[in-house]
Design an enzyme around this catalytic site. Structure first.
Site, PDB file in Angstrom:
ATOM      1  N   ASN A  10       0.871  -1.176   0.000  1.00  0.00           N
ATOM      2  CA  ASN A  10       0.000   0.000   0.000  1.00  0.00           C
ATOM      3  C   ASN A  10       0.910   1.228   0.000  1.00  0.00           C
ATOM      4  O   ASN A  10       1.476   1.572   1.030  1.00  0.00           O
ATOM      5  CB  ASN A  10      -0.908  -0.010   1.230  1.00  0.00           C
ATOM      6  CG  ASN A  10      -1.769   1.238   1.314  1.00  0.00           C
ATOM      7  OD1 ASN A  10      -1.885   1.984   0.339  1.00  0.00           O
ATOM      8  ND2 ASN A  10      -2.382   1.458   2.459  1.00  0.00           N
ATOM      9  N   TRP A  11       1.053   1.811  -1.191  1.00  0.00           N
ATOM     10  CA  TRP A  11       1.983   2.948  -1.309  1.00  0.00           C
ATOM     11  C   TRP A  11       1.394   4.228  -0.721  1.00  0.00           C
ATOM     12  O   TRP A  11       2.099   5.217  -0.577  1.00  0.00           O
ATOM     13  CB  TRP A  11       2.345   3.175  -2.786  1.00  0.00           C
ATOM     14  CG  TRP A  11       3.173   2.091  -3.403  1.00  0.00           C
ATOM     15  CD1 TRP A  11       3.558   0.907  -2.841  1.00  0.00           C
ATOM     16  CD2 TRP A  11       3.727   2.094  -4.731  1.00  0.00           C
ATOM     17  NE1 TRP A  11       4.309   0.178  -3.728  1.00  0.00           N
ATOM     18  CE2 TRP A  11       4.423   0.878  -4.892  1.00  0.00           C
ATOM     19  CE3 TRP A  11       3.692   2.994  -5.798  1.00  0.00           C
ATOM     20  CZ2 TRP A  11       5.085   0.552  -6.083  1.00  0.00           C
ATOM     21  CZ3 TRP A  11       4.345   2.672  -6.981  1.00  0.00           C
ATOM     22  CH2 TRP A  11       5.045   1.457  -7.118  1.00  0.00           C
ATOM     23  N   LYS A  12       0.112   4.227  -0.437  1.00  0.00           N
ATOM     24  CA  LYS A  12      -0.565   5.433   0.082  1.00  0.00           C
ATOM     25  C   LYS A  12      -0.294   6.621  -0.847  1.00  0.00           C
ATOM     26  O   LYS A  12      -0.247   6.452  -2.051  1.00  0.00           O
ATOM     27  CB  LYS A  12      -0.137   5.706   1.529  1.00  0.00           C
ATOM     28  CG  LYS A  12      -0.192   4.454   2.398  1.00  0.00           C
ATOM     29  CD  LYS A  12      -0.062   4.727   3.852  1.00  0.00           C
ATOM     30  CE  LYS A  12       0.029   3.409   4.601  1.00  0.00           C
ATOM     31  NZ  LYS A  12      -0.149   3.541   6.015  1.00  0.00           N
ATOM     32  N   HIS A  96      -9.682   1.042   4.343  1.00  0.00           N
ATOM     33  CA  HIS A  96      -8.431   1.268   5.080  1.00  0.00           C
ATOM     34  C   HIS A  96      -8.707   2.204   6.256  1.00  0.00           C
ATOM     35  O   HIS A  96      -9.495   3.146   6.131  1.00  0.00           O
ATOM     36  CB  HIS A  96      -7.371   1.856   4.149  1.00  0.00           C
ATOM     37  CG  HIS A  96      -6.006   1.811   4.757  1.00  0.00           C
ATOM     38  ND1 HIS A  96      -5.597   2.731   5.696  1.00  0.00           N
ATOM     39  CD2 HIS A  96      -4.983   0.937   4.598  1.00  0.00           C
ATOM     40  CE1 HIS A  96      -4.357   2.422   6.077  1.00  0.00           C
ATOM     41  NE2 HIS A  96      -3.962   1.340   5.428  1.00  0.00           N
ATOM     42  N   GLU A  98      -7.106   4.561   7.465  1.00  0.00           N
ATOM     43  CA  GLU A  98      -6.850   5.997   7.213  1.00  0.00           C
ATOM     44  C   GLU A  98      -8.046   6.637   6.510  1.00  0.00           C
ATOM     45  O   GLU A  98      -8.409   7.778   6.789  1.00  0.00           O
ATOM     46  CB  GLU A  98      -5.554   6.152   6.398  1.00  0.00           C
ATOM     47  CG  GLU A  98      -4.334   5.863   7.281  1.00  0.00           C
ATOM     48  CD  GLU A  98      -3.114   5.371   6.538  1.00  0.00           C
ATOM     49  OE1 GLU A  98      -3.071   5.450   5.296  1.00  0.00           O
ATOM     50  OE2 GLU A  98      -2.185   4.883   7.225  1.00  0.00           O
ATOM     51  N   GLU A 168      -5.966  -5.244   9.954  1.00  0.00           N
ATOM     52  CA  GLU A 168      -4.935  -4.257  10.242  1.00  0.00           C
ATOM     53  C   GLU A 168      -5.249  -3.543  11.556  1.00  0.00           C
ATOM     54  O   GLU A 168      -6.017  -2.556  11.560  1.00  0.00           O
ATOM     55  CB  GLU A 168      -4.876  -3.217   9.125  1.00  0.00           C
ATOM     56  CG  GLU A 168      -4.565  -3.803   7.760  1.00  0.00           C
ATOM     57  CD  GLU A 168      -3.935  -2.748   6.863  1.00  0.00           C
ATOM     58  OE1 GLU A 168      -2.812  -2.974   6.418  1.00  0.00           O
ATOM     59  OE2 GLU A 168      -4.547  -1.693   6.646  1.00  0.00           O
ATOM     60  N   GLY A 174       1.930   1.838  10.720  1.00  0.00           N
ATOM     61  CA  GLY A 174       2.869   2.955  10.637  1.00  0.00           C
ATOM     62  C   GLY A 174       3.509   3.319  11.966  1.00  0.00           C
ATOM     63  O   GLY A 174       4.151   4.361  12.084  1.00  0.00           O
ATOM     64  N   SER A 214       2.904  -2.611  10.256  1.00  0.00           N
ATOM     65  CA  SER A 214       4.355  -2.664  10.471  1.00  0.00           C
ATOM     66  C   SER A 214       4.980  -4.012  10.098  1.00  0.00           C
ATOM     67  O   SER A 214       5.881  -4.506  10.788  1.00  0.00           O
ATOM     68  CB  SER A 214       4.696  -2.271  11.907  1.00  0.00           C
ATOM     69  OG  SER A 214       4.261  -0.930  12.155  1.00  0.00           O
ATOM     70  N   GLY A 235       2.567  -1.325   4.267  1.00  0.00           N
ATOM     71  CA  GLY A 235       2.669   0.097   3.948  1.00  0.00           C
ATOM     72  C   GLY A 235       4.114   0.515   3.741  1.00  0.00           C
ATOM     73  O   GLY A 235       4.693   0.319   2.678  1.00  0.00           O
ATOM     74  N   GLY A 236       4.719   1.074   4.785  1.00  0.00           N
ATOM     75  CA  GLY A 236       6.058   1.660   4.679  1.00  0.00           C
ATOM     76  C   GLY A 236       7.085   0.762   4.014  1.00  0.00           C
ATOM     77  O   GLY A 236       7.851   1.221   3.152  1.00  0.00           O
TER      78      GLY A 236
HETATM   79  C1  PEP Z   1      -1.038  -0.005   5.828  1.00  0.00           C
HETATM   80  O1  PEP Z   1      -1.056   1.186   5.604  1.00  0.00           O
HETATM   81  O2  PEP Z   1      -1.897  -0.726   5.332  1.00  0.00           O
HETATM   82  C2  PEP Z   1       0.034  -0.508   6.670  1.00  0.00           C
HETATM   83  C3  PEP Z   1      -0.090  -1.706   7.174  1.00  0.00           C
HETATM   84  O3  PEP Z   1       1.099   0.329   6.919  1.00  0.00           O
HETATM   85  P1  PEP Z   1       2.489  -0.066   7.645  1.00  0.00           P
HETATM   86  O4  PEP Z   1       2.961  -1.366   7.035  1.00  0.00           O
HETATM   87  O5  PEP Z   1       3.415   1.061   7.327  1.00  0.00           O
HETATM   88  O6  PEP Z   1       2.205  -0.217   9.089  1.00  0.00           O
END
Ligand code: PEP
Length: 251
Positions: A10-12, A96, A98, A168, A174, A214, A235-236
């Site tokens: 997930n590049w956001k 999601h 966010e 999640e 994050g 994470s 994500g990251g």
């Molecule tokens: C996400 O945004 O779906 C996510 C899991 O982010 P991260 O891996 O950075 O926690």
């Protein structure tokens, strides 16, 4: 859609189109694990150029990070699921945390978005998960059950073939804090039980359930080796090709 191992990024709201192309090509060139479905959830603007650059043989699939619940109309700034389907984008991420928080998307709206996406022919990565307060109050199982029941329980078993679930926990997104493998497994097992009770054994066994929060190269193997964890929504760590490639190779 039988249960598959999936590494989804997930590049956001990150990368320019050129940076995104470079990242996707590094992943394409570096990935050797043909048993894993790789999905890149990229900004809307990147979908068409990436679709043209990624080789069909690479097994990398694209996802949008959202779509609207209507197919057309006076909805300035929104994206129709029909437009994504016409571009032959296979997946859309919905729900999601966010978007739930910053765009006030609730379970009822997400139910409509799921319908619109499925009707357009998209597959949905449906996100669920609890906040820290909800977990500390011991209500995480009932919270996730409500998210699933309010947004997915009206679907048929046949619709469920096109749903991937991503658990999640918000406190792990994050933050660098990952759910323990045991915490992930117990929630995934619970989600599979919820699916079994509502849709039957076949749906429960065939639905891929991803963990997100994470995920990194150093914890992916132990998370993905849990019996009910079928991969990750990352994500990251999906923004660094070497890190994401290690995650892809963690199954
Ligand atoms: C996400 O945004 O779906 C996510 C899991 O982010 P991260 O891996 O950075 O926690």
């Amino acid at each position: 859609m039988a249960r598959k191992n999936i590494a989804a990024g997930n590049w956001k709201m990150n990368t320019t189109i050129d940076e995104g192309i470079e990242l996707a090509l590094q992943i394409q060139d570096g990935q050797r694990n043909k048993e894993v479905v790789i999905i890149l959830g990229v900004p809307f603007t990147h979908l068409y150029p990436l679709k043209r650059k990624i080789k069909a043989s690479s097994k990398i699939l694209l996802a949008a990070q959202n779509c609207h619940h209507k197919t057309s109309g006076a909805y300035t700034g929104e994206i129709s699921p029909l437009v994504l389907a016409a571009l032959k984008i296979p997946y859309v991420i919905l729900g999601h945390s966010e978007r739930r928080e910053y765009n006030h998307e609730d379970n009822a709206l997400l139910s409509q978005k799921v319908d619109a996406a499925l009707e357009a022919g998209l597959k949905v990565i449906f996100c669920c998960g609890e906040s820290l307060e909800i977990r500390q109050a011991g209500q995480h199982f009932s919270h996730v059950k409500k998210q699933l029941s309010d947004s997915l329980f009206h679907l048929s078993a046949s619709h469920m073939k096109n749903i991937v679930i991503a658990y999640e926990p918000i406190w792990a997104i994050g933050t660098g804090e990952t759910a323990t493998p045991q915490q992930a497994q117990e929630m995934h097992e619970e989600i599979r039980n919820i699916l079994r009770k509502k849709f039957g054994k076949r749906v429960a066994e065939n639905t891929s359930i991803l963990y997100g929060g994470s995920v990194k190269a150093s914890n992916a193997t132990v998370l993905f080796s849990q019996p009910d964890v079928d991969g990750g929504l990352v994500g990251g760590a999906s923004l660094k090709s070497d890190e994401f490639l290690k995650i892809i190779n963690s199954f």
